[in-house]
Design a protein around this motif. Structure first.
Motif, mmCIF file in Angstrom:
data_model
loop_
_atom_site.group_PDB
_atom_site.id
_atom_site.type_symbol
_atom_site.label_atom_id
_atom_site.label_comp_id
_atom_site.label_asym_id
_atom_site.label_seq_id
_atom_site.Cartn_x
_atom_site.Cartn_y
_atom_site.Cartn_z
ATOM 1 N N LEU A 61 0.827 -1.210 0.000
ATOM 2 C CA LEU A 61 0.000 0.000 0.000
ATOM 3 C C LEU A 61 0.858 1.255 0.000
ATOM 4 N N GLY A 62 1.859 1.275 0.866
ATOM 5 C CA GLY A 62 2.673 2.478 1.033
ATOM 6 C C GLY A 62 3.366 2.903 -0.251
ATOM 7 N N GLY A 63 3.878 1.944 -1.006
ATOM 8 C CA GLY A 63 4.580 2.282 -2.240
ATOM 9 C C GLY A 63 3.690 3.058 -3.205
ATOM 10 N N GLY A 64 2.473 2.541 -3.401
ATOM 11 C CA GLY A 64 1.525 3.210 -4.290
ATOM 12 C C GLY A 64 1.107 4.567 -3.762
ATOM 13 N N VAL A 65 0.869 4.632 -2.459
ATOM 14 C CA VAL A 65 0.451 5.893 -1.828
ATOM 15 C C VAL A 65 1.549 6.948 -1.967
ATOM 16 N N ILE A 66 2.771 6.563 -1.640
ATOM 17 C CA ILE A 66 3.895 7.520 -1.665
ATOM 18 C C ILE A 66 4.108 8.066 -3.075
#
Lengths: 78, 227
Positions: free
Chosen positions: B33-38
């Motif tokens: 999730l974090g990769g896409g969000v960032i």
């Protein structure tokens, strides 16, 4: 009275994807309604939460005639 | 108007673009999730990001974590996120923290940010995050994935959404991988988290405040549960 029960997420695989219309006694709880189709949430590893008519409820809350119960699997990955 | 943001216009007004550049977001978790969000927050032009993760990339991350690649296995996720984001948008100030979130450090990590994104992989950390966000008066964008399913909700201070989603005795910090973790679920859920983040920052309507959008990509089911 009649209520409708449907599974979501991984619970569909375990308990079936189809809607189940069941007869339950007046004053029945969500927990008791689920048990009529053989689901004891305490024994289901990935059991998440339940909603009635798209409102989050507690498993011990009562259901009413015509209620639409959804049981969701726990989703916690990232 | 910076040309790089021209394709944001239409969704975001020029004055809102300027507002975004003044905002700071803390992303907890630099994995699926974090990769896409960032990446999306950097591309859209949020001013400052703090990215937090104590983990390093491993081979099992490659199927879905957009920040991972064959050359950075074994490297710290947060530091990799910061260095990769500089290549995408050098206007954005990205700070990496290689910390594991605990009750002792969470408030100090999120303090001063306008928004916090939950991109973690276990329930215990989510409880800590929501409590810290309440103390620091910061809204939390929750996201979670498992198999074909995902969920997104927005917890304002006092909403206690995470506490309503997960059972009180769920204190495990272990990661449940039994349903699998495909790339498409992470992509969908992280995109919706960013959409909600932008709506919250810009004060737009129809935010998932105290609600949970439940997604099942196997049956095209998208339904909102109210709390």
């Amino acid at each position: 009275m009649k209520v409708t029960i449907v599974m979501r997420g991984t619970l569909r695989k375990a308990f079936g994807a189809e809607e189940k219309v069941v007869e339950v006694p007046d004053g029945c709880t969500v927990d008791e309604a689920l048990q009529t189709i053989g689901i004891n949430y305490r024994e289901v590893k990935n059991f998440g939460f339940v909603s009635v008519n798209n409102m989050r409820v507690m498993i011990s809350d009562p259901v009413n005639e015509g209620d639409y119960i959804k049981a969701f699997s726990k989703v916690s990955g990232g | 108007m910076n040309e790089r943001y021209l394709r944001n216009i239409g969704v975001i007004a020029e004055d809102e673009q300027e507002l975004l550049s003044q905002k700071s977001v803390c992303v907890i978790g630099c994995g699926g999730l974090g990769g896409g969000v960032i990446e999306a927050l950097v591309r859209i032009g949020v001013g400052k990001l703090t990215v937090v993760d104590s983990d390093v990339f491993d081979l099992t991350n490659l199927n879905r974590q957009v920040l991972s690649n064959e050359g950075n296995i074994g490297k710290a996720k947060a530091a990799e996120a910061a260095s990769q984001m500089k290549l995408i948008n050098s206007n954005v100030e990205v700070t990496s923290r290689g910390a594991e979130i605990t009750e002792d450090n969470c408030c100090s990590i999120i303090k001063g940010h306008d928004l916090v994104i939950d991109a973690v992989d276990n329930v215990k950390t989510r409880f800590i995050l929501e409590e810290a966000c309440e103390k620091e008066n910061i809204t939390l964008i929750h996201g979670a994935i498992g198999g074909w399913s995902g969920q997104v909700g927005v917890s304002r201070p006092g909403d206690k959404l995470i506490r309503k989603i997960y059972p009180a005795d769920e204190e495990s910090s272990s990661v449940d991988t039994s349903a699998g973790n495909p790339p498409f679920t992470a992509a969908v859920v992280s995109a919706i988290q960013v959409a909600e983040a932008i709506k919250v920052i810009l004060g737009k309507e129809d935010v998932l405040y105290n609600k949970l959008l439940m997604i099942d990509l196997s049956e095209h089911s998208y339904e909102t549960i109210e709390f």
